[in-house]
Design a protein around this motif. Structure first.
Motif, PDB file in Angstrom:
ATOM      1  N   GLN A  46      70.705  35.746  35.051  1.00  0.00           N
ATOM      2  CA  GLN A  46      70.480  34.903  36.233  1.00  0.00           C
ATOM      3  C   GLN A  46      70.050  33.513  35.797  1.00  0.00           C
ATOM      4  N   ARG A  47      70.909  32.925  35.003  1.00  0.00           N
ATOM      5  CA  ARG A  47      70.661  31.572  34.506  1.00  0.00           C
ATOM      6  C   ARG A  47      71.896  30.742  34.804  1.00  0.00           C
ATOM      7  N   CYS A  48      71.757  29.420  34.751  1.00  0.00           N
ATOM      8  CA  CYS A  48      72.954  28.606  34.905  1.00  0.00           C
ATOM      9  C   CYS A  48      73.610  28.452  33.535  1.00  0.00           C
ATOM     10  N   GLY A  49      74.884  28.115  33.547  1.00  0.00           N
ATOM     11  CA  GLY A  49      75.634  28.002  32.304  1.00  0.00           C
ATOM     12  C   GLY A  49      75.041  26.980  31.349  1.00  0.00           C
ATOM     13  N   LYS A  50      74.548  25.948  31.946  1.00  0.00           N
ATOM     14  CA  LYS A  50      73.964  24.890  31.142  1.00  0.00           C
ATOM     15  C   LYS A  50      72.741  25.388  30.370  1.00  0.00           C
ATOM     16  N   SER A  51      71.954  26.179  31.061  1.00  0.00           N
ATOM     17  CA  SER A  51      70.758  26.726  30.441  1.00  0.00           C
ATOM     18  C   SER A  51      71.136  27.687  29.307  1.00  0.00           C
ATOM     19  N   CYS A  52      72.194  28.476  29.544  1.00  0.00           N
ATOM     20  CA  CYS A  52      72.666  29.407  28.513  1.00  0.00           C
ATOM     21  C   CYS A  52      73.145  28.651  27.281  1.00  0.00           C
ATOM     22  N   ARG A  53      73.919  27.606  27.555  1.00  0.00           N
ATOM     23  CA  ARG A  53      74.440  26.802  26.455  1.00  0.00           C
ATOM     24  C   ARG A  53      73.307  26.232  25.613  1.00  0.00           C
ATOM     25  N   LEU A  54      72.317  25.671  26.295  1.00  0.00           N
ATOM     26  CA  LEU A  54      71.185  25.063  25.611  1.00  0.00           C
ATOM     27  C   LEU A  54      70.403  26.090  24.799  1.00  0.00           C
ATOM     28  N   ARG A  55      70.200  27.250  25.410  1.00  0.00           N
ATOM     29  CA  ARG A  55      69.445  28.295  24.722  1.00  0.00           C
ATOM     30  C   ARG A  55      70.176  28.734  23.458  1.00  0.00           C
ATOM     31  N   TRP A  56      71.482  28.863  23.582  1.00  0.00           N
ATOM     32  CA  TRP A  56      72.269  29.306  22.426  1.00  0.00           C
ATOM     33  C   TRP A  56      72.269  28.242  21.338  1.00  0.00           C
ATOM     34  N   ILE A  57      72.552  27.018  21.724  1.00  0.00           N
ATOM     35  CA  ILE A  57      72.672  25.937  20.751  1.00  0.00           C
ATOM     36  C   ILE A  57      71.340  25.646  20.064  1.00  0.00           C
ATOM     37  N   ASN A  58      70.280  25.640  20.847  1.00  0.00           N
ATOM     38  CA  ASN A  58      68.998  25.209  20.301  1.00  0.00           C
ATOM     39  C   ASN A  58      68.148  26.318  19.700  1.00  0.00           C
ATOM     40  N   TYR A  59      68.490  27.556  20.044  1.00  0.00           N
ATOM     41  CA  TYR A  59      67.577  28.603  19.604  1.00  0.00           C
ATOM     42  C   TYR A  59      68.234  29.869  19.064  1.00  0.00           C
ATOM     43  N   LEU A  60      69.319  30.287  19.640  1.00  0.00           N
ATOM     44  CA  LEU A  60      69.866  31.593  19.296  1.00  0.00           C
ATOM     45  C   LEU A  60      70.990  31.572  18.270  1.00  0.00           C
ATOM     46  N   ARG A  61      71.636  30.448  18.139  1.00  0.00           N
ATOM     47  CA  ARG A  61      72.741  30.337  17.177  1.00  0.00           C
ATOM     48  C   ARG A  61      72.326  30.900  15.821  1.00  0.00           C
ATOM     49  N   PRO A  62      73.187  31.722  15.229  1.00  0.00           N
ATOM     50  CA  PRO A  62      72.793  32.348  13.961  1.00  0.00           C
ATOM     51  C   PRO A  62      72.691  31.363  12.790  1.00  0.00           C
ATOM     52  N   ASP A  63      73.376  30.244  12.886  1.00  0.00           N
ATOM     53  CA  ASP A  63      73.363  29.313  11.747  1.00  0.00           C
ATOM     54  C   ASP A  63      72.228  28.298  11.817  1.00  0.00           C
ATOM     55  N   LEU A  64      71.306  28.521  12.713  1.00  0.00           N
ATOM     56  CA  LEU A  64      70.190  27.581  12.820  1.00  0.00           C
ATOM     57  C   LEU A  64      69.218  27.752  11.664  1.00  0.00           C
ATOM     58  N   LYS A  65      68.730  26.626  11.212  1.00  0.00           N
ATOM     59  CA  LYS A  65      67.723  26.664  10.161  1.00  0.00           C
ATOM     60  C   LYS A  65      66.349  26.720  10.826  1.00  0.00           C
ATOM     61  N   LYS A  66      65.594  27.725  10.499  1.00  0.00           N
ATOM     62  CA  LYS A  66      64.254  27.848  11.090  1.00  0.00           C
ATOM     63  C   LYS A  66      63.228  27.170  10.175  1.00  0.00           C
ATOM     64  N   GLY A  67      62.085  26.949  10.719  1.00  0.00           N
ATOM     65  CA  GLY A  67      60.997  26.398   9.910  1.00  0.00           C
ATOM     66  C   GLY A  67      60.911  24.896   9.987  1.00  0.00           C
ATOM     67  N   SER A  68      59.901  24.375   9.329  1.00  0.00           N
ATOM     68  CA  SER A  68      59.634  22.944   9.424  1.00  0.00           C
ATOM     69  C   SER A  68      60.635  22.141   8.599  1.00  0.00           C
ATOM     70  N   PHE A  69      60.689  20.884   8.888  1.00  0.00           N
ATOM     71  CA  PHE A  69      61.606  19.992   8.202  1.00  0.00           C
ATOM     72  C   PHE A  69      61.114  19.710   6.778  1.00  0.00           C
ATOM     73  N   SER A  70      62.049  19.657   5.856  1.00  0.00           N
ATOM     74  CA  SER A  70      61.681  19.315   4.485  1.00  0.00           C
ATOM     75  C   SER A  70      61.523  17.807   4.373  1.00  0.00           C
ATOM     76  N   ALA A  71      60.938  17.384   3.277  1.00  0.00           N
ATOM     77  CA  ALA A  71      60.768  15.939   3.048  1.00  0.00           C
ATOM     78  C   ALA A  71      62.125  15.253   2.973  1.00  0.00           C
ATOM     79  N   GLN A  72      63.085  15.958   2.418  1.00  0.00           N
ATOM     80  CA  GLN A  72      64.428  15.374   2.301  1.00  0.00           C
ATOM     81  C   GLN A  72      65.064  15.210   3.679  1.00  0.00           C
TER      82      GLN A  72
END
Length: 330
Positions: A46-72
């Motif tokens: 019960q979400r809008c498509g936009k919300s699903c897209r955002l959730r997937w892109i920003n959080y659920l995508r398997p290729d996301l790098k977790k954790g804090s940013f490196s100095a580089q």
DNA sequence: AAATACCCCAACCGCATGTGA
DNA sequence: TTCACATGCGGTTGGGGTATT
């Protein structure tokens, strides 16, 4: 109000529950997202498509790098932001596994403050004058140090040695002594898009083709078969640019060794202005052009492809194995 | 321990752009 | 060409966690 896609049905808002995440992951890994607007219905959410897209892109995508940013990663963000401004999606493309939202948040919560604490303007990356740092006020009419320097006239003289010029952009070499406030003239016959890179000058090391942010790129000149030259009349030979490029149809821009951005209008533009103003006013126009640099930086429409190519070349210095990164997509 | 201030970041909002009918 | 809808992007918000008083 809400999105148009949300008006059709009741939608949940706010944080996603683990159950919702699971549904979305299961659906997308099985069927792909296809049309985002149809995902919530098909996935039983019960979400809008936009919300699903955002959730997937920003959080659920398997290729996301977790954790804090490196100095580089942080340095890359700073470097690209200096050139692109708040184009988070473009910046994120240079950080595999990071999203534009993540980069934006990191910028706003950490980098911005760090730059300010270093006395740098996070918008322009220029040094904030001490009086501004103290009072946080911009004195109207004040000119930056670079604006107060005299300028010289430079003529870019491109020599087309290769008929495939458009595919192989030229190198422009600079004279050893080069004023950052120079007026640069580009032959009108040369289209902006065909002049994507300009080389730097290093008095101490003439073999270096160009540098960005103090880093050196030992690119082979054979990559760029077209040779050109610039003639100038230096007035301030003690200051040389570390890099510069094309801002838009009307002017060049760059960064000099005293860490100040400069912008140089095209000679023909200046001449057009000169028809209305006298010679003295023309000098003021040049200074204003430099002053406008900060304001126009974020919204300027110079070629991103060029900028990205330039950045990639710099950020991967010492890691120049992939010359594909230097491809010119014009 | 409670109240308050501050910070981070996930999510939302509105707008611009792309696409297809 | 126009319109409607989908998608992508950058700015902003607000909730929850943490630090400070």
């Amino acid at each position: 109000m809400g999105h148009s896609c949300c008006r059709k049905q009741k939608v949940r808002r706010g944080l996603w529950s683990p159950e919702e995440d699971e549904k979305l992951i299961n659906y997308i890994t099985t069927y792909g997202h296809g049309s985002w607007s149809s995902v919530p219905k098909l996935a039983g959410l019960q979400r809008c498509g936009k919300s699903c897209r955002l959730r997937w892109i920003n959080y659920l995508r398997p290729d996301l790098k977790k954790g804090s940013f490196s100095a580089q990663e942080e340095q890359i963000i700073i470097d690209v932001h200096r050139i692109l401004g708040n184009r988070w999606a473009q910046i994120a493309k240079h950080l595999p596994g990071r999203t534009d939202n993540e980069v934006k948040n990191f910028w706003n919560s950490c980098i911005k403050k760090k730059l300010i604490s270093q006395g740098l303007d996070p918008k322009t990356h220029n040094l904030i004058p001490s009086h501004q740092r103290a009072s946080n006020k911009v004195a109207a009419g004040n000119m930056l140090q670079s604006q107060q320097q005299p300028f010289s006239i430079i003529t870019v003289n491109l020599q087309m040695t290769d008929p495939s010029m458009e595919m192989n952009p030229p190198i422009i070499t600079l004279p050893a002594a080069f004023s950052p406030n120079a007026i640069i003239q580009r032959p009108s016959s040369i289209q902006t898009s065909s002049v994507p890179i300009l080389t730097s000058v290093d008095n101490q090391n003439p073999n270096i083709l160009w540098t960005v942010n103090g880093r050196e790129n030992s690119l082979d000149s054979s990559i760029f078969p077209c040779v050109s030259s610039i003639q100038n009349t230096p007035i301030s030979p003690s200051v040389t640019p570390s890099w510069f490029g094309i801002l838009d149809e009307n002017c060049f821009w760059g960064h000099n060794t005293i860490a100040e951005n400069f912008r140089a209008p095209r000679m023909d533009v200046l001449q057009a202005q000169g028809e209305e103003n006298n010679q003295a006013n023309e000098k003021v126009d040049v200074a204003e052009g430099v002053q406008d640099m900060d304001a126009s930086f974020d919204s300027s429409s110079f070629g991103l492809e060029f900028v990205e190519s330039t950045f990639l070349s710099s950020s991967t210095c010492g890691d120049l194995g992939s010359m594909d990164d230097l491809a010119w997509n014009f």
